[in-house]
Scaffold this motif. Structure first.
Motif, short mmCIF file in Angstrom:
data_model
loop_
_atom_site.label_atom_id
_atom_site.label_comp_id
_atom_site.label_asym_id
_atom_site.label_seq_id
_atom_site.Cartn_x
_atom_site.Cartn_y
_atom_site.Cartn_z
N PRO A 17 0.84 -1.21 0.00
CA PRO A 17 0.00 0.00 0.00
C PRO A 17 0.87 1.25 0.00
CG PRO A 17 -0.08 -1.09 2.14
CD PRO A 17 0.73 -1.97 1.22
N LEU A 18 0.50 2.21 -0.82
CA LEU A 18 1.23 3.47 -0.89
C LEU A 18 0.54 4.51 -0.02
CD1 LEU A 18 1.74 3.62 -4.74
CD2 LEU A 18 3.47 3.11 -3.02
N PRO A 19 1.29 5.47 0.50
CA PRO A 19 0.63 6.55 1.24
C PRO A 19 -0.36 7.26 0.33
CG PRO A 19 3.01 6.62 1.56
CD PRO A 19 2.74 5.58 0.51
N GLY A 20 -1.56 7.44 0.82
CA GLY A 20 -2.60 8.04 0.00
C GLY A 20 -3.36 6.99 -0.78
N GLY A 21 -2.77 5.86 -0.95
CA GLY A 21 -3.46 4.74 -1.58
C GLY A 21 -3.75 4.94 -3.05
N GLY A 22 -3.34 6.03 -3.65
CA GLY A 22 -3.67 6.25 -5.04
C GLY A 22 -5.16 6.22 -5.28
N SER A 31 -7.62 9.95 1.19
CA SER A 31 -8.08 9.22 0.01
C SER A 31 -7.34 9.64 -1.24
CB SER A 31 -9.58 9.41 -0.18
OG SER A 31 -9.87 10.76 -0.40
N GLN A 32 -6.86 10.88 -1.28
CA GLN A 32 -6.03 11.33 -2.39
C GLN A 32 -4.76 11.92 -1.80
OE1 GLN A 32 -8.18 14.01 -4.85
NE2 GLN A 32 -9.67 12.51 -5.50
N GLY A 33 -3.79 12.13 -2.64
CA GLY A 33 -2.56 12.69 -2.10
C GLY A 33 -1.36 11.94 -2.58
N TYR A 34 -1.53 11.04 -3.55
CA TYR A 34 -0.38 10.35 -4.11
C TYR A 34 -0.17 10.88 -5.52
CZ TYR A 34 2.90 6.81 -5.51
OH TYR A 34 4.02 6.18 -5.96
N GLY A 35 0.21 12.13 -5.63
CA GLY A 35 0.57 12.72 -6.91
C GLY A 35 -0.55 12.75 -7.93
N GLY A 36 -1.78 12.97 -7.50
CA GLY A 36 -2.89 13.04 -8.46
C GLY A 36 -3.14 11.72 -9.15
N GLY A 37 -3.04 10.63 -8.42
CA GLY A 37 -3.19 9.30 -9.01
C GLY A 37 -4.52 9.07 -9.69
N ILE A 38 -5.56 9.72 -9.20
CA ILE A 38 -6.89 9.54 -9.79
C ILE A 38 -6.91 10.06 -11.22
CG2 ILE A 38 -9.31 10.23 -9.63
CD1 ILE A 38 -8.57 8.23 -7.52
N ASN A 39 -6.34 11.25 -11.42
CA ASN A 39 -6.32 11.83 -12.77
C ASN A 39 -5.50 10.99 -13.72
OD1 ASN A 39 -7.98 13.96 -12.13
ND2 ASN A 39 -6.28 15.29 -11.52
N ASP A 40 -4.36 10.49 -13.25
CA ASP A 40 -3.52 9.63 -14.09
C ASP A 40 -4.27 8.37 -14.48
OD1 ASP A 40 -1.49 11.45 -13.89
OD2 ASP A 40 -0.44 10.37 -12.30
N LEU A 42 -7.54 7.98 -14.62
CA LEU A 42 -8.60 8.33 -15.57
C LEU A 42 -8.03 8.52 -16.97
CD1 LEU A 42 -10.88 10.76 -13.56
CD2 LEU A 42 -11.46 8.50 -14.42
N ASP A 43 -6.88 9.18 -17.07
CA ASP A 43 -6.25 9.37 -18.38
C ASP A 43 -5.92 8.02 -19.01
OD1 ASP A 43 -6.40 12.10 -18.16
OD2 ASP A 43 -4.31 12.35 -17.49
N ARG A 44 -5.37 7.11 -18.22
CA ARG A 44 -5.04 5.77 -18.76
C ARG A 44 -6.29 5.04 -19.21
NH1 ARG A 44 -1.51 5.55 -14.36
NH2 ARG A 44 -2.94 4.20 -13.23
N LEU A 45 -7.35 5.12 -18.41
CA LEU A 45 -8.60 4.45 -18.77
C LEU A 45 -9.22 5.05 -20.02
CD1 LEU A 45 -10.21 3.93 -15.25
CD2 LEU A 45 -9.31 2.17 -16.77
N GLU A 46 -9.13 6.37 -20.17
CA GLU A 46 -9.65 7.01 -21.38
C GLU A 46 -8.87 6.57 -22.61
OE1 GLU A 46 -9.52 11.18 -20.55
OE2 GLU A 46 -11.37 11.13 -19.36
N ARG A 47 -7.56 6.51 -22.50
CA ARG A 47 -6.74 6.04 -23.63
C ARG A 47 -7.06 4.59 -23.96
NH1 ARG A 47 -2.71 9.05 -20.98
NH2 ARG A 47 -1.79 7.14 -20.15
N GLN A 48 -7.23 3.76 -22.91
CA GLN A 48 -7.57 2.36 -23.13
C GLN A 48 -8.93 2.25 -23.82
OE1 GLN A 48 -8.19 0.04 -19.59
NE2 GLN A 48 -7.76 -1.88 -20.64
N TYR A 49 -9.89 3.05 -23.40
CA TYR A 49 -11.22 3.03 -24.02
C TYR A 49 -11.11 3.40 -25.50
CZ TYR A 49 -16.01 4.27 -25.11
OH TYR A 49 -17.23 4.35 -25.71
#
Length: 75
Positions: A17-22, A31-40, A42-49
């Motif tokens: 487990p990483l701090p912030g948990g991504g 819940s957030q705080g690992y370098g904007g992991g949520i946005n990254d 989402l970007d990966r999921l959009e590219r995959q889609y």
């Protein structure tokens, strides 16, 4: 997704487990705080889609081409 660390040569993968948990929501971590992991993510999921969408289009065109070659028309 967890980063994995391989232990020994047995191929055992242990999630770390990483701090912030991504965005995974570990208790005791924000819940957030690992370098904007949520946005990254989402970007990966959009590219995959988009990749999968293009792949589906190619496969549909291939099916249509094969149907024409075989004389099978699906109206």
């Amino acid at each position: 997704m967890y980063p994995y660390r391989q232990q020994g040569s047995g191929g055992l993968l242990i999630p770390i487990p990483l701090p912030g948990g991504g965005g995974q929501g570990y208790p005791g971590f924000p819940s957030q705080g690992y370098g904007g992991g949520i946005n990254d993510r989402l970007d990966r999921l959009e590219r995959q889609y988009e990749r999968l969408d293009r792949k589906i289009d190619r496969l549909e065109r291939k099916v249509e081409r094969l149907e024409r070659q075989l004389g099978y028309y699906n109206n």
